[in-house]
Structure formats: structure tokens, C-alpha cells
Design an enzyme around this catalytic site. Structure first.
Site, PDB file in Angstrom:
ATOM      1  N   GLU A  72       0.853  -1.196   0.000  1.00 55.73           N
ATOM      2  CA  GLU A  72       0.000   0.000   0.000  1.00 55.73           C
ATOM      3  C   GLU A  72       0.881   1.235   0.000  1.00 55.73           C
ATOM      4  OE1 GLU A  72      -2.943   0.140   3.129  1.00 55.73           O
ATOM      5  OE2 GLU A  72      -3.659   2.125   2.501  1.00 55.73           O
ATOM      6  N   ASN A 117      -6.722   1.717   2.741  1.00 61.03           N
ATOM      7  CA  ASN A 117      -7.425   2.987   2.914  1.00 61.03           C
ATOM      8  C   ASN A 117      -6.973   4.009   1.891  1.00 61.03           C
ATOM      9  OD1 ASN A 117      -8.613   1.764   5.133  1.00 61.03           O
ATOM     10  ND2 ASN A 117      -7.289   2.777   6.633  1.00 61.03           N
ATOM     11  N   GLU A 218     -12.601  -1.855   2.374  1.00 65.10           N
ATOM     12  CA  GLU A 218     -13.219  -1.632   3.702  1.00 65.10           C
ATOM     13  C   GLU A 218     -14.296  -0.558   3.671  1.00 65.10           C
ATOM     14  OE1 GLU A 218     -10.170  -1.138   6.734  1.00 65.10           O
ATOM     15  OE2 GLU A 218      -9.586  -3.236   6.565  1.00 65.10           O
ATOM     16  N   GLU A 337      -6.610  -9.041   3.854  1.00 61.30           N
ATOM     17  CA  GLU A 337      -5.765  -8.368   4.859  1.00 61.30           C
ATOM     18  C   GLU A 337      -5.786  -9.218   6.121  1.00 61.30           C
ATOM     19  OE1 GLU A 337      -6.012  -4.142   5.589  1.00 61.30           O
ATOM     20  OE2 GLU A 337      -6.678  -3.772   3.530  1.00 61.30           O
ATOM     21  N   GLN A 396       1.330  -6.211   5.730  1.00 71.96           N
ATOM     22  CA  GLN A 396       1.692  -5.891   4.365  1.00 71.96           C
ATOM     23  C   GLN A 396       3.045  -6.526   4.058  1.00 71.96           C
ATOM     24  OE1 GLN A 396       0.998  -1.766   3.388  1.00 71.96           O
ATOM     25  NE2 GLN A 396      -1.011  -1.760   4.347  1.00 71.96           N
TER      26      GLN A 396
HETATM   27  O1  AHR Z   1      -3.106  -2.502   6.287  1.00 71.82           O
HETATM   28  C1  AHR Z   1      -3.311  -1.299   6.945  1.00 71.82           C
HETATM   29  C2  AHR Z   1      -4.735  -0.800   6.801  1.00 71.82           C
HETATM   30  O2  AHR Z   1      -5.598  -1.659   7.480  1.00 71.82           O
HETATM   31  C3  AHR Z   1      -5.301  -0.768   5.408  1.00 71.82           C
HETATM   32  O3  AHR Z   1      -4.999   0.401   4.728  1.00 71.82           O
HETATM   33  C4  AHR Z   1      -6.775  -0.848   5.650  1.00 71.82           C
HETATM   34  O4  AHR Z   1      -7.468  -1.467   4.588  1.00 71.82           O
HETATM   35  C5  AHR Z   1      -6.895  -1.603   6.950  1.00 71.82           C
HETATM   36  O5  AHR Z   1      -7.728  -0.972   7.848  1.00 71.82           O
END
Ligand code: AHR
Length: 546
Positions: A72, A117, A218, A337, A396
Site C-alpha cells: 500500500e 485505505n 473496507e 488483509e 503488508q
Molecule cells: O493494512 C493497513 C490498513 O488496514 C489498510 O490500509 C486498511 O485497509 C486496513 O484498515
């Protein structure tokens, strides 16, 4: 159907004659006989769990997509993570060679991009074309400055170099159907249209052929830019999916947003409503869930059991909609995730006020051995549900709640969580077997009685290899594992590795990432179709038989 319920009693009482001693296989310096005996002696001293595996009872295939990860635009995941022009290991495109190498070693299959996000405020057009002309923007999700020096074409280039498949997310927060079909046209059409020709002009002559697309991120979360009700989101997800399929039909694998975690007040009702709108148009519904050590290790080590129940609940919601619609189609779970995330850690807070830094250090959790055991357990859980979980992404990949860490201009190193992921990805092959497990429990103040043993086995019919992955969740008690593998012919133990440490809170640093590593598990015995091993408290173990 489950494997046979009637198992022979554990081998603790078996006598070892010359024949069975010959048939035994051991790992470590001991002879087969001595090791088998040591196993039984210690067996009498500790609690035992029994596992029965049979090649006739498979849950489904081991899917490469289970071993996905996530990049991300967040903190230092992209900038000084995968991308750092001028770094001693970087190539001409600015990709860090040390990170590429570790990504390959981690055994990652798909990588989700660009958020998270972040995607809910993202304009994909900002990240293509000459780098000098790309706009600098505010990233509202992470209160940072986004330079757009990495974007769609760049990420596809990185993916090819890393040997992974890109899984793209479209923005359904501030944007909608039009931008989703635009980015698909740009990515996948060979040429002859405005946007596919723009891609070619930007240097990507061949289409990217991206088939895996997340329809937003989300959208159930009030923190999400463009947060929607289930009804609103279900509608836009269905409309977007239908429009995308008008371009690329069933070549696409589309993921609708499920709940951000199982504790969301809308969980369940969200899945039901979204799927009522979009069931026929999507292939997957997403699941997200993070687990943290909030101070009680027993609660943390129950994470696998919590994830297990979350998956079962999602399956119930999917099947409810399927049944009501009298549909013959299945929608699968994309657990895109998952990880340990010490979300309340004050280490790397999100900026605020007038501070909008470029690539600040955010969410840079340091992972303990116990966290790695939890990650190994979560992966075991995902594999156990391979019939319904068809895709997953560890969130991640680099620096941000990640198995790989980097120092700007300096080294890249492995966190503890790297090891169970890499070993499972490397050795889970063929089919996931349905195990019959009998395990003592341990008490988690938050989650109650939880099985001490979490286990899964895979079986490769072509090579005959059987691999057992096991976690002892108990924080205090060793656990003897007795596995009945008598249904498999001619096995021998080829490798047994365990990851544990006297101090389960040890974590790697840039200076020392190697003093605690997976190490050979001594005393594993294989005798007359029974495998015996002693699992330390808070440990992850892999035993390979061939
Ligand atoms: O992985 C970190 C964040 O966690 C991501 O941006 C979001 O999708 C989740 O809330």
C-alpha cells in the site's frame, strides 16, 4: 467425510522390535531407535494431542493465491521499501534489489495494490506517465504527502521482477464506475482506444492483463473515505462489476468488500446485504482481520481460533445468500488483509495537523517470536479452509506491519514472521488434508478454552510428500504430537524445523535478525506409521515426510 474416528492408541505403549526400528526415521543426530524411545519417554511426561491423516480425505488444493501479500502507499512500504532510487542495490527503475530478493524468498504469489485505505482517495492517472510531471497530492487516509513517483505501470514492472501477480484495487470511495472501467481499459486493452494507447505512449506496449480486482476497500468502515452503507456499497459494487465485465467478461476475478473485521457491528448483515446486491457479479467477498498482543499472551495465541470462527461465520453468510437466491454459483473468500498488528503501539503514530510528511515511518511493528507463531497459526487456519478461502494477502509486505524491514540507504532484513510464511509457502504442496484432531485445551481469559494444537497437513500426490504444520498455543506446557500417518505408504522424515525461543518476546532488529531462527526439532520419531514429536510452548513446527 471425516477420516476414521477409530484410531489405534498412541504409540507410547507400542513395543519397538528390530523391524519397526528399521522402519523408523529420525531427525537429528540420534539413531532411529534412540530417538523413538526418547519420544515415548518424554511423551509420558507431557500432554498429548493426536492427529490422524488419510490421503482419501482432502479439503481442497493448496492454492498459490493463499500466499499473497500487500503493498500500500502507506508509510515506507513503497518509498524506501520496494522503491528507493540510488540505493546501492537498486536497479535502473529504482527497485531495491535486496527487497526483490527477499520477496522472492518469502514465496509471495499475488500482491494487492495500491491500498488499503489509500485507494479510497486515489486517482490512478496521477501515477502514470513521465515521473517529473506527476502531481504531488495529499493522502488523506494516512495524513501524508504522496509524490506519485510509483504508480500502476511501475508496480506492474515491479511485480514482474518480483515474480508475483498484481491484484489491483479500484477506488469506490471518492470515485466510481467510470474510473474503474477507465483503469481497466488502460491496463488490459492491447491498444486502439484512448486509454490503452496512453499506456503504450507511457512505455508499456503490452497490456498488463490484470485479472484480479478488488472493488474498493473496507467500505463498511467509518474511517474510510467515502464510507457507505451496505446497500449503497452493494449497489455500486454490482454496477462496477457489471461494467468491468462488459470489457473483460469472465477473465476477471472480482472481489466485493466484506467486513473490516469480525467485531464490526455490521458484520454479517453487511455480507448479507452486499451479496444480495452483487452475488451474481462477483467471485469473492473479502475478509480482513488483524490480531494484536494486548498484553495477555494467552489471548494473543488464540488468534487462530478466532480467525477460524470468523471464516466459518462468513461462510454461513455467503451460503445463506446462495440458498435464498437458489443459486448454483459459489462466492469464495478473499482474506486479503490478515496479520498481527499492534494497532495501539505508540511507536510510529500517524501524523496530524499541518504535518503531511512524505513516506513517514508508520505502522512499523516489531514482531516477536510469539507473533510469528500466531502468523504461522493464521496461515494454518487459512489452509484448513482452502475449500472456501481461495485467496489471501498478508498485510503488508515491507516496513508497514511487514515481514521485511529496510533502512533507507541501508540493509533489508527479515522479521520473525518471515520464517513461518516462507516455509509454509515453500513446502505446502498438493492437497490440504482434513485432519482428525484431538487436543487438550488451554485457557485464554478472553476467548475461553481453546485447543492447544493447531495443525494442518498437505499431501502431494505426485511426489508422495506429506508436510505437517503445527502450533502449540500453550504458553506454559509442552505438547506431545502423535500423528497417525499409517494410511501413507513408505514415509520417512526428511526435515523437522521448529520456531520457538526461551523468550517468546524476542524480536529481530537491523543489527540482529539471525540469532533466533527456525532450527531442527530434535527427537522426532517415525515408527510403524506413527509420528511423534514434542512441541515446545509457543512454537511453530514444520515436519516434512517423503
Ligand atoms: O493494512 C493497513 C490498513 O488496514 C489498510 O490500509 C486498511 O485497509 C486496513 O484498515
Amino acid at each position: 467425510m471425516a477420516p476414521s474416528e477409530s484410531r489405534p492408541s498412541a504409540p507410547a505403549s507400542a513395543t519397538v522390535g528390530p523391524d519397526s526400528a528399521q522402519a523408523s526415521a529420525t531427525v537429528g543426530p540420534d539413531s532411529a531407535q534412540a530417538s523413538a524411545k526418547a519420544g515415548r519417554d518424554s511423551a509420558q511426561a507431557s500432554r498429548a494431542a493426536t492427529v490422524t491423516a488419510n490421503p482419501a480425505f482432502a479439503v481442497g488444493p493448496v492454492r498459490r493465491e493463499t500466499f499473497g501479500a500487500f503493498v500500500e502507499h502507506l508509510g515506507r512500504c513503497v518509498y524506501t521499501g520496494i522503491y528507493e532510487p540510488g540505493h546501492p542495490t537498486s536497479d535502473e527503475a529504482g527497485w531495491r534489489g535486496d527487497v526483490l530478493e527477499l520477496t522472492r524468498e518469502l514465496g509471495v504469489s499475488t500482491v494487492r495494490y495500491p491500498g488499503g485505505n489509500f485507494v479510497s482517495g486515489y486517482r490512478w492517472e496521477d501515477g502514470v506517465g513521465p515521473k517529473a510531471e506527476r502531481p504531488v497530492r495529499l493522502d488523506l487516509a494516512w495524513h501524508s504527502t504522496e509524490t506519485n513517483q510509483v504508480g500502476l505501470d511501475d508496480f506492474v514492472d515491479w511485480s514482474r521482477k518480483a515474480g508475483v501477480e498484481p491484484m489491483m484495487a479500484v477506488n469506490l470511495g471518492t470515485r466510481g464506475v467510470q474510473e474503474a472501467i477507465d483503469v481497466l481499459e488502460y491496463s488490459n486493452l492491447p491498444g486502439g482506444t484512448a486509454l490503452s494507447d496512453l499506456r503504450r505512449k507511457n512505455g508499456a506496449e503490452e497490456p498488463h492483463n490484470i485479472t484480479f480486482w478488488c472493488l474498493g476497500n473496507e467500505m463498511d468502515g467509518p474511517w474510510q473515505i467515502g464510507h457507505k452503507t451496505a446497500q449503497e456499497y452493494g449497489r455500486i459494487a454490482a454496477e462496477t462489476a457489471r461494467a468491468m465485465r462488459m470489457i473483460a467478461g469472465d477473465t476477471l476475478r472480482l472481489v466485493a468488500c466484506g467486513s473490516s473485521n469480525g467485531r464490526m457491528p455490521t458484520f454479517g448483515e453487511w455480507e448479507r446485504t452486499v451479496l444480495s446486491e452483487a452475488y451474481d457479479d462477483v467471485d469473492y467477498i473479502s475478509a480482513h482481520h488483524y490480531f494484536e498482543n494486548a498484553g495477555v499472551l494467552e489471548d494473543h495465541l488464540a488468534a487462530g481460533a478466532v480467525m477460524d470462527q470468523f471464516i466459518r461465520d462468513i461462510v454461513a453468510h455467503i451460503d445463506h445468500v446462495k440458498s435464498v437466491r437458489k443459486s448454483s454459483k459459489d462466492v469464495h473468500i478473499s482474506f486479503d488483509e490478515w496479520n498481527v498488528w499492534h494497532i495501539n503501539s505508540p511507536r510510529t503514530p500517524i501524523p496530524s495537523g499541518t504535518d503531511w510528511p512524505e513516506a513517514p515511518a508508520l505502522l512499523e511493528d516489531l514482531y516477536t517470536v510469539a507473533d510469528a507463531v500466531v502468523v504461522g497459526d493464521l496461515l494454518i487456519t487459512l489452509l484448513r479452509h482452502t475449500d472456501r478461502v481461495h485467496s489471501a494477502s498478508l498485510a503488508q509486505l515491507v516496513n508497514v506491519i511487514a515481514p521485511i524491514m529496510t533502512a533507507p540507504g541501508g540493509a533489508a532484513w527479515k522479521q520473525t514472521t518471515f520464517h513461518p510464511f516462507a516455509l509454509t509457502s515453500a513446502h505446502a504442496r498438493g492437497e490440504v488434508l482434513q485432519l482428525a484432531v484431538e487436543s487438550p485445551s488451554f485457557a485464554s481469559p478472553l476467548h475461553g478454552e481453546v485447543p492447544a494444537l493447531s495443525a494442518v497437513a498437505t499431501h502431494d500426490r505426485e511426489t508422495g510428500a506429506v508436510t505437517l504444520f503445527a502450533v502449540n498455543r500453550s504458553t506454559t506446557e509442552p505438547l506431545r504430537l502423535d500423528a497417525d500417518l499409517s494410511a501413507f505408504a513408505g514415509l520417512r522424515v526428511v526435515e523437522a524445523l521448529t520456531f520457538a525461543n526461551e523468550d517468546p518476546l524476542w524480536h529481530a532488529t537491523e543489527q540482529d535478525s539471525t540469532s533466533v531462527l527456525p532450527s531442527p526439532l530434535e527427537g522426532v520419531a517415525y515408527d510403524g506409521g506413527w509420528l511423534t514429536a514434542e512441541l515446545s510452548p509457543v512454537s511453530w513446527t514444520m515436519i516434512r515426510l517423503a
